[in-house]
Motif scaffolding. Structure first.
Motif, PDB file in Angstrom:
ATOM      1  N   TYR A   1       0.783  -1.217   0.000  1.00 56.16           N
ATOM      2  CA  TYR A   1       0.000   0.000   0.000  1.00 56.16           C
ATOM      3  C   TYR A   1       0.821   1.276   0.000  1.00 56.16           C
ATOM      4  CZ  TYR A   1      -3.604  -3.284   1.387  1.00 56.16           C
ATOM      5  OH  TYR A   1      -4.464  -4.337   1.440  1.00 56.16           O
ATOM      6  N   CYS A   2       2.002   1.270   0.516  1.00 51.75           N
ATOM      7  CA  CYS A   2       2.715   2.519   0.738  1.00 51.75           C
ATOM      8  C   CYS A   2       3.846   2.774  -0.241  1.00 51.75           C
ATOM      9  CB  CYS A   2       3.241   2.569   2.174  1.00 51.75           C
ATOM     10  SG  CYS A   2       1.900   2.590   3.364  1.00 51.75           S
ATOM     11  N   VAL A   3       3.960   2.001  -1.269  1.00 54.87           N
ATOM     12  CA  VAL A   3       5.032   2.241  -2.229  1.00 54.87           C
ATOM     13  C   VAL A   3       4.709   3.417  -3.135  1.00 54.87           C
ATOM     14  CG1 VAL A   3       5.885  -0.119  -2.251  1.00 54.87           C
ATOM     15  CG2 VAL A   3       4.070   0.543  -3.813  1.00 54.87           C
ATOM     16  N   ALA A   4       3.491   3.918  -3.106  1.00 53.18           N
ATOM     17  CA  ALA A   4       3.104   5.018  -3.986  1.00 53.18           C
ATOM     18  C   ALA A   4       3.887   6.287  -3.695  1.00 53.18           C
ATOM     19  CB  ALA A   4       1.611   5.283  -3.852  1.00 53.18           C
ATOM     20  N   SER A   5       4.365   6.462  -2.464  1.00 52.31           N
ATOM     21  CA  SER A   5       5.097   7.680  -2.128  1.00 52.31           C
ATOM     22  C   SER A   5       6.384   7.813  -2.945  1.00 52.31           C
ATOM     23  CB  SER A   5       5.409   7.723  -0.638  1.00 52.31           C
ATOM     24  OG  SER A   5       6.245   6.646  -0.295  1.00 52.31           O
ATOM     25  N   ASP A   6       6.959   6.707  -3.397  1.00 54.15           N
ATOM     26  CA  ASP A   6       8.173   6.752  -4.201  1.00 54.15           C
ATOM     27  C   ASP A   6       7.899   7.146  -5.641  1.00 54.15           C
ATOM     28  OD1 ASP A   6       9.538   5.922  -1.973  1.00 54.15           O
ATOM     29  OD2 ASP A   6       9.498   3.812  -2.539  1.00 54.15           O
ATOM     30  N   THR A   7       6.651   7.058  -6.073  1.00 55.76           N
ATOM     31  CA  THR A   7       6.328   7.324  -7.463  1.00 55.76           C
ATOM     32  C   THR A   7       5.747   8.720  -7.676  1.00 55.76           C
ATOM     33  OG1 THR A   7       4.098   6.413  -7.259  1.00 55.76           O
ATOM     34  CG2 THR A   7       5.862   4.883  -7.832  1.00 55.76           C
ATOM     35  N   ILE A   8       5.579   9.499  -6.617  1.00 55.25           N
ATOM     36  CA  ILE A   8       5.065  10.857  -6.743  1.00 55.25           C
ATOM     37  C   ILE A   8       6.245  11.821  -6.761  1.00 55.25           C
ATOM     38  CG2 ILE A   8       3.667  12.649  -5.679  1.00 55.25           C
ATOM     39  CD1 ILE A   8       1.975  10.423  -4.454  1.00 55.25           C
ATOM     40  N   VAL A   9       6.337  12.591  -7.825  1.00 50.83           N
ATOM     41  CA  VAL A   9       7.435  13.541  -7.994  1.00 50.83           C
ATOM     42  C   VAL A   9       6.909  14.940  -7.693  1.00 50.83           C
ATOM     43  CG1 VAL A   9       9.108  14.497  -9.602  1.00 50.83           C
ATOM     44  CG2 VAL A   9       8.483  12.077  -9.746  1.00 50.83           C
ATOM     45  N   TYR A  10       7.598  15.627  -6.822  1.00 51.13           N
ATOM     46  CA  TYR A  10       7.228  16.988  -6.435  1.00 51.13           C
ATOM     47  C   TYR A  10       7.715  17.946  -7.526  1.00 51.13           C
ATOM     48  CZ  TYR A  10       6.355  20.805  -3.125  1.00 51.13           C
ATOM     49  OH  TYR A  10       5.866  21.912  -2.492  1.00 51.13           O
TER      50      TYR A  10
ATOM     51  N   LEU B   1       2.281  18.136  -8.637  1.00 53.11           N
ATOM     52  CA  LEU B   1       2.914  16.824  -8.500  1.00 53.11           C
ATOM     53  C   LEU B   1       2.789  16.040  -9.799  1.00 53.11           C
ATOM     54  CD1 LEU B   1       1.198  16.101  -5.094  1.00 53.11           C
ATOM     55  CD2 LEU B   1       3.589  16.665  -5.361  1.00 53.11           C
ATOM     56  N   TYR B   2       3.646  15.034  -9.938  1.00 51.13           N
ATOM     57  CA  TYR B   2       3.612  14.159 -11.111  1.00 51.13           C
ATOM     58  C   TYR B   2       3.597  12.708 -10.634  1.00 51.13           C
ATOM     59  CZ  TYR B   2       5.163  11.782 -15.363  1.00 51.13           C
ATOM     60  OH  TYR B   2       5.254  10.942 -16.443  1.00 51.13           O
ATOM     61  N   ASN B   3       2.661  11.926 -11.139  1.00 48.88           N
ATOM     62  CA  ASN B   3       2.569  10.512 -10.781  1.00 48.88           C
ATOM     63  C   ASN B   3       3.350   9.704 -11.812  1.00 48.88           C
ATOM     64  OD1 ASN B   3       1.920   7.984  -9.875  1.00 48.88           O
ATOM     65  ND2 ASN B   3      -0.171   8.019 -10.617  1.00 48.88           N
ATOM     66  N   SER B   4       4.528   9.237 -11.439  1.00 45.10           N
ATOM     67  CA  SER B   4       5.361   8.468 -12.360  1.00 45.10           C
ATOM     68  C   SER B   4       5.160   6.961 -12.215  1.00 45.10           C
ATOM     69  CB  SER B   4       6.836   8.812 -12.149  1.00 45.10           C
ATOM     70  OG  SER B   4       7.245   8.398 -10.866  1.00 45.10           O
ATOM     71  N   GLY B   5       4.301   6.545 -11.284  1.00 48.24           N
ATOM     72  CA  GLY B   5       4.101   5.108 -11.048  1.00 48.24           C
ATOM     73  C   GLY B   5       2.726   4.648 -11.482  1.00 48.24           C
ATOM     74  N   GLY B   6       2.153   3.752 -10.682  1.00 46.60           N
ATOM     75  CA  GLY B   6       0.846   3.189 -10.983  1.00 46.60           C
ATOM     76  C   GLY B   6      -0.289   4.126 -10.615  1.00 46.60           C
ATOM     77  N   THR B   7      -1.500   3.679 -10.845  1.00 47.64           N
ATOM     78  CA  THR B   7      -2.685   4.476 -10.563  1.00 47.64           C
ATOM     79  C   THR B   7      -2.831   4.706  -9.062  1.00 47.64           C
ATOM     80  OG1 THR B   7      -3.764   3.525 -12.492  1.00 47.64           O
ATOM     81  CG2 THR B   7      -5.178   4.599 -10.888  1.00 47.64           C
TER      82      THR B   7
ATOM     83  N   PRO C   1      -1.378   6.874 -14.156  1.00 49.36           N
ATOM     84  CA  PRO C   1       0.073   6.957 -14.317  1.00 49.36           C
ATOM     85  C   PRO C   1       0.461   8.053 -15.313  1.00 49.36           C
ATOM     86  CG  PRO C   1      -0.673   4.691 -14.517  1.00 49.36           C
ATOM     87  CD  PRO C   1      -1.891   5.549 -14.472  1.00 49.36           C
ATOM     88  N   HIS C   2       1.630   8.669 -15.095  1.00 53.52           N
ATOM     89  CA  HIS C   2       2.191   9.699 -15.974  1.00 53.52           C
ATOM     90  C   HIS C   2       1.245  10.878 -16.134  1.00 53.52           C
ATOM     91  CE1 HIS C   2       5.156   6.644 -16.667  1.00 53.52           C
ATOM     92  NE2 HIS C   2       4.219   5.820 -17.089  1.00 53.52           N
ATOM     93  N   THR C   3       0.701  11.337 -15.006  1.00 55.19           N
ATOM     94  CA  THR C   3      -0.247  12.442 -14.986  1.00 55.19           C
ATOM     95  C   THR C   3       0.226  13.513 -14.016  1.00 55.19           C
ATOM     96  OG1 THR C   3      -2.052  10.888 -15.413  1.00 55.19           O
ATOM     97  CG2 THR C   3      -2.667  13.033 -14.565  1.00 55.19           C
ATOM     98  N   ILE C   4       0.027  14.768 -14.405  1.00 55.23           N
ATOM     99  CA  ILE C   4       0.302  15.893 -13.519  1.00 55.23           C
ATOM    100  C   ILE C   4      -0.976  16.199 -12.744  1.00 55.23           C
ATOM    101  CG2 ILE C   4       0.852  18.358 -13.422  1.00 55.23           C
ATOM    102  CD1 ILE C   4       2.557  17.936 -15.928  1.00 55.23           C
ATOM    103  N   PHE C   5      -0.836  16.430 -11.446  1.00 51.71           N
ATOM    104  CA  PHE C   5      -1.986  16.811 -10.636  1.00 51.71           C
ATOM    105  C   PHE C   5      -1.566  17.859  -9.629  1.00 51.71           C
ATOM    106  CE2 PHE C   5      -0.042  13.273  -8.475  1.00 51.71           C
ATOM    107  CZ  PHE C   5      -0.280  13.434  -7.122  1.00 51.71           C
TER     108      PHE C   5
END
Length: 117
Positions: free
Chosen positions: A42-51, A61-67, A90-94
């Protein structure tokens, strides 16, 4: 006869102790595996969010990982428009409205993600 009685009672206490230790060990391993499962699943998502940055009360932010499935709505950039959503593909700016450059996100599975510059 007394020696046999003491031997049997000592043997019985030993068996009870071994069973008790096995139960405690099984429970500990189960708890350890549960916590490791929560952390890895559940907590691996923090590594895929780029500030990206902080500007005009928004954190970008940018989501470089999964949904990402969130409990609170964020604004997702879709076709050059900001759309409210709880799902970040994935690969979305928010972006998230915030008064400071640090934000805490809560995923739908209960993971707390602290995003800092």
């Amino acid at each position: 006869m007394k020696a046999v009685s003491q031997y049997v009672s000592a043997l019985l206490l030993l068996v009870i102790s071994i069973v008790g230790m096995a139960l405690v060990s099984t429970y500990s391993l189960h708890s350890k595996n549960t916590v490791e499962g929560l952390t890895t699943n559940y907590c691996v998502a923090s590594d895929t969010i780029v500030y990206i940055g902080y500007s005009k009360n928004y954190i970008y932010l940018y989501n470089s990982g999964g949904t990402l499935y969130l409990r609170t709505q964020v604004e997702v950039l879709v076709d050059n428009k900001w759309v409210n959503s709880t799902i970040v593909e994935p690969h979305t700016i928010f972006r998230i409205s915030s008064r400071n450059p640090t934000i805490t996100l809560l995923t739908s599975k209960g993971c707390v993600l602290v995003i800092k510059p």
